[in-house]
Design an enzyme around this catalytic site. Structure first.
Site, mmCIF file in Angstrom:
data_model
loop_
_atom_site.group_PDB
_atom_site.id
_atom_site.type_symbol
_atom_site.label_atom_id
_atom_site.label_comp_id
_atom_site.label_asym_id
_atom_site.label_seq_id
_atom_site.Cartn_x
_atom_site.Cartn_y
_atom_site.Cartn_z
ATOM 1 N N CYS A 179 8.304 4.245 0.495
ATOM 2 C CA CYS A 179 7.292 3.466 0.138
ATOM 3 C C CYS A 179 7.299 2.037 0.343
ATOM 4 O O CYS A 179 8.021 1.247 -0.514
ATOM 5 C CB CYS A 179 6.579 3.959 -1.196
ATOM 6 S SG CYS A 179 5.360 2.862 -1.772
ATOM 7 N N CYS B 239 5.632 -0.178 -2.256
ATOM 8 C CA CYS B 239 6.410 -0.256 -3.648
ATOM 9 C C CYS B 239 7.558 -1.084 -3.537
ATOM 10 O O CYS B 239 8.131 -1.811 -4.524
ATOM 11 C CB CYS B 239 6.810 1.180 -4.137
ATOM 12 S SG CYS B 239 5.582 2.512 -3.714
ATOM 13 N N ASP B 240 8.197 -0.892 -2.373
ATOM 14 C CA ASP B 240 9.664 -1.297 -2.448
ATOM 15 C C ASP B 240 9.895 -2.751 -1.173
ATOM 16 O O ASP B 240 10.830 -3.274 -1.502
ATOM 17 C CB ASP B 240 10.633 -0.382 -2.075
ATOM 18 C CG ASP B 240 10.603 0.842 -3.148
ATOM 19 O OD1 ASP B 240 10.378 0.361 -4.364
ATOM 20 O OD2 ASP B 240 10.752 1.907 -2.772
#
Ligand code: NAP
Length: 309
Positions: A131, A134-135
């Site tokens: 992701c 997300c990261d």
């Protein structure tokens, strides 16, 4: 006993909740481990009708939840561990607790597919991720070369997002043509920071001994030649696996685990309906999932009405 239990809280689940709530059935929505589903991990959703400027995936899900709750949907953070669909009421075990339901709408979505490499598992959260939203902004990826694996819309979207952080984004695909839609493929391949690496698969992610990602070992599937590519992160975007394991043996599904409804959203078990990515290997769009959630809600409502007649 619950009249309607909705398993999953993505587009399909919340839409089913909205419709069954408006039918005064007070549905119980079990969120699963990822409340809001996979869409919460995307950036901007540009193809959901009604949002001409696009809408953030997380915000879309929050709005859907609010809309369903406004009409009486109830939400529980819980994961279904087991089901017994052989008797009425239908039996569920949710985080160890028994729940009985007259009807169930399965909207359990799908999870990220993994490459299946040992080094991938060992370096997950150490530079291997599924992701970018997300990261991607983590300091370890800043101004470093990054690898995205895959050739679909997700891979293109991840690669485009990562151009904000990485120095170069290598898009590694096992063929020489993207599967992605034309618009996403053109955007990705037209970006100065994105470099496609065609006909290649990852055979290893380096370096497990350092407990961080330093590069990947690639194999060209046409020439069999192996090369090394330095990078600080590997973003895997190679599709999804339906979250249907808990229903195996009770609900009809295909060889890949996608639920195969008989007619509309009706499964082989009376009172159990399916909607969204867990039952759709073809379209897999936010709007089609929402539509399937609506259909499942109407089918559940009719099923209950027929039982009470
Ligand atoms: P997808 O369309 O199934 O693409 C998966 C990609 O990963 C394919 O290119 C496939 O290669 C590759 N792949 C699969 N297994 C692999 C493996 N073991 N090793 C290496 N490569 C592998 O999945 P997706 O991109 O996640 O998209 C899913 C659905 O969501 C699609 O319907 C898509 O349109 C939609 N979506 C839309 C948007 C958008 O419109 N902005 C964004 C994200 C997703 P092959 O091509 O060789 O099969």
């Amino acid at each position: 006993m619950e009249r309607v239990v909705i398993i999953g809280s993505g587009c399909a689940g919340w839409t089913a909740a909205l419709y069954t709530a408006r039918a005064n059935l007070k549905p119980l929505v079990l969120t699963g481990t990822q409340p809001g589903g996979l869409l919460t991990t995307t950036t901007i959703v540009e193809n959901y009708p009604g949002f001409p400027e696009g809408i953030n995936g997380y915000e879309l899900m929050v709005r859907l939840q609010k809309q369903a709750e406004r009409f009486g949907a109830r939400v529980e953070f819980g994961t279904v561990e087991a089901v017994d669909l052989s008797r009425q009421p239908l039996q569920l075990t949710v985080d160890g607790a028994a729940v009985e339901a007259e009807t169930i709408i399965i909207a359990s979505g799908a999870s990220h597919r993994h490459l299946g490499l040992e080094s991938e598992t060992k370096l997950e959260t150490r530079g291997v991720t599924y992701c970018a939203t997300c990261d991607g902004a983590l300091p370890i990826f800043r101004d470093k070369p990054l690898v995205v694996v895959g050739g679909g819309d997700s891979a293109c979207e991840e690669a485009l997002y990562l151009t904000r952080f990485g120095s170069t984004v290598y898009l590694v695909h096992r063929r020489d043509q993207l599967r992605a839609s034309k618009i996403m493929a053109e955007r990705a391949l037209g970006h100065a920071k994105i470099k496609p690496v065609w006909d290649c698969v990852l055979t290893e992610i380096l370096d497990v001994s350092q407990n961080r990602v330093t590069g990947v070992r690639l194999k060209n599937v046409k020439t069999q030649a192996e090369t090394l590519l330095d990078c600080a992160g590997v973003f895997v975007a190679i599709g999804h696996i339906p979250n249907t394991q808990v229903f195996k043996g009770q609900i009809d599904m295909d060889a890949h685990g996608y639920i195969t409804p008989r007619r509309g959203s009706l499964t082989n078990v009376p009172g159990v309906f399916a909607a969204g990515d867990c039952a759709d290997s073809v379209y897999r769009q936010a709007v089609t999932a929402a539509g399937m959630g609506c259909a499942a809600a109407i089918d559940a409502e009719r099923h209950l009405a027929a039982r009470n007649e």
